[in-house]
Design a protein around this motif. Structure first.
Motif, short mmCIF file in Angstrom:
data_model
loop_
_atom_site.label_atom_id
_atom_site.label_comp_id
_atom_site.label_asym_id
_atom_site.label_seq_id
_atom_site.Cartn_x
_atom_site.Cartn_y
_atom_site.Cartn_z
N PHE A 109 0.84 -1.20 0.00
CA PHE A 109 0.00 0.00 0.00
C PHE A 109 0.88 1.25 0.00
O PHE A 109 0.67 2.18 -0.80
N VAL A 110 1.87 1.29 0.87
CA VAL A 110 2.78 2.43 0.96
C VAL A 110 3.55 2.60 -0.35
O VAL A 110 3.68 3.72 -0.87
N GLN A 111 4.05 1.51 -0.92
CA GLN A 111 4.80 1.58 -2.18
C GLN A 111 3.95 2.12 -3.32
O GLN A 111 4.41 2.94 -4.12
N VAL A 112 2.70 1.67 -3.41
CA VAL A 112 1.81 2.15 -4.47
C VAL A 112 1.53 3.63 -4.27
O VAL A 112 1.55 4.41 -5.23
N LEU A 113 1.27 4.05 -3.03
CA LEU A 113 1.06 5.48 -2.76
C LEU A 113 2.28 6.29 -3.18
O LEU A 113 2.14 7.35 -3.82
N GLU A 114 3.47 5.83 -2.82
CA GLU A 114 4.70 6.56 -3.17
C GLU A 114 4.85 6.69 -4.69
O GLU A 114 5.19 7.76 -5.19
N LYS A 115 4.60 5.62 -5.39
CA LYS A 115 4.74 5.63 -6.84
C LYS A 115 3.76 6.62 -7.46
O LYS A 115 4.13 7.43 -8.31
N LYS A 116 2.51 6.58 -7.03
CA LYS A 116 1.48 7.45 -7.60
C LYS A 116 1.66 8.90 -7.16
O LYS A 116 1.39 9.82 -7.93
N LEU A 117 2.10 9.11 -5.92
CA LEU A 117 2.29 10.45 -5.38
C LEU A 117 3.58 11.09 -5.91
O LEU A 117 3.67 12.30 -6.03
N GLY A 118 4.55 10.24 -6.22
CA GLY A 118 5.81 10.73 -6.76
C GLY A 118 6.79 11.21 -5.70
O GLY A 118 7.73 11.95 -5.99
N LYS A 119 6.56 10.78 -4.47
CA LYS A 119 7.50 11.12 -3.39
C LYS A 119 7.32 10.15 -2.23
O LYS A 119 6.38 9.38 -2.18
N LYS A 120 8.27 10.24 -1.30
CA LYS A 120 8.28 9.36 -0.12
C LYS A 120 7.04 9.58 0.74
O LYS A 120 6.58 10.71 0.91
N VAL A 121 6.52 8.49 1.27
CA VAL A 121 5.39 8.52 2.20
C VAL A 121 5.92 8.11 3.57
O VAL A 121 6.64 7.11 3.68
N GLY A 122 5.56 8.87 4.59
CA GLY A 122 5.97 8.53 5.95
C GLY A 122 5.19 7.32 6.45
O GLY A 122 4.08 7.05 6.00
N THR A 123 5.77 6.63 7.40
CA THR A 123 5.12 5.46 7.98
C THR A 123 5.32 5.45 9.49
O THR A 123 6.12 6.22 10.03
N GLY A 124 4.60 4.53 10.11
CA GLY A 124 4.87 4.20 11.49
C GLY A 124 5.75 2.97 11.50
O GLY A 124 6.42 2.67 10.52
N VAL A 125 5.74 2.25 12.61
CA VAL A 125 6.46 0.99 12.73
C VAL A 125 5.42 -0.08 13.01
O VAL A 125 4.75 -0.05 14.05
N PHE A 126 5.27 -1.01 12.08
CA PHE A 126 4.22 -2.01 12.19
C PHE A 126 4.34 -2.78 13.51
O PHE A 126 5.40 -3.27 13.86
N GLY A 127 3.25 -2.84 14.24
CA GLY A 127 3.19 -3.60 15.48
C GLY A 127 3.77 -2.90 16.70
O GLY A 127 3.70 -3.43 17.81
N ALA A 128 4.36 -1.73 16.51
CA ALA A 128 4.97 -1.02 17.64
C ALA A 128 3.92 -0.22 18.41
O ALA A 128 2.85 0.08 17.90
N ASP A 129 4.27 0.15 19.63
CA ASP A 129 3.46 1.07 20.41
C ASP A 129 3.84 2.47 19.95
O ASP A 129 4.87 3.01 20.33
N MET A 130 3.00 3.02 19.08
CA MET A 130 3.30 4.31 18.46
C MET A 130 2.55 5.44 19.15
O MET A 130 1.42 5.26 19.61
N LYS A 131 3.17 6.59 19.18
CA LYS A 131 2.53 7.82 19.63
C LYS A 131 2.32 8.66 18.38
O LYS A 131 3.29 9.08 17.74
#
Length: 150
Positions: A109-131
């Motif tokens: 999903f992130v890779q497809v967004l980046e390709k279509k958007l034409g730039k890097k997409v930020g992410t969280g860390v899968f499974g981590a306790d994120m703030k």
């Protein structure tokens, strides 16, 4: 796939005190994945998100997409979007995909967004306790589900 899109003036993800991603003007996307999700769901959802006209134009009318305004995006995995609360008081997450299915779908999903958007997409860390911090702009918050394309 289920999403909660939030138009933001700024957003960030921190894990164990370390800043993982941050953006200014753009979208914070919370993404829930289930076992039944496919590449077609990714394609439909990414197209819809990138073309959704939820940013203001010069007349303060929501008439521009994240691509039109050259906004940034952060995608955060959120299995709790598939919570089932029909029975009892403890949500069930039985429909949420397990990591062996969810991680590759999230990454795709992130890779497809980046390709279509034409730039890097930020992410969280899968499974981590994120703030996750955000300043919702509007507020504009939209939910979408690929199993109910309305």
């Amino acid at each position: 796939m289920r999403t909660v899109l939030q138009r933001v003036s700024k957003a960030s993800v921190t894990v164990e005190g370390e800043l993982i991603s941050s953006i200014d003007h753009g979208l914070l996307i919370l993404l829930g994945i289930e076992d039944a999700d496919t590449k077609e769901d990714i394609d439909w959802l990414t197209n819809k998100i990138l073309n959704l006209r939820i940013f203001n134009d010069e007349n303060e009318v929501m008439n521009r997409s994240v691509m039109d305004v050259e906004g940034d995006i952060i995608v955060v995995s959120q299995f709790t979007l598939h919570a089932q609360t029909k029975k009892g008081n403890r949500p069930s997450y039985i429909k949420a995909a397990k990591p062996d299915t969810a991680v590759p779908m999230y990454e795709a999903f992130v890779q497809v967004l980046e390709k279509k958007l034409g730039k890097k997409v930020g992410t969280g860390v899968f499974g981590a306790d994120m703030k996750v911090e955000l300043l919702n702009d509007g507020p504009v918050t939209i939910t979408m589900d690929t199993k109910n394309k309305e």
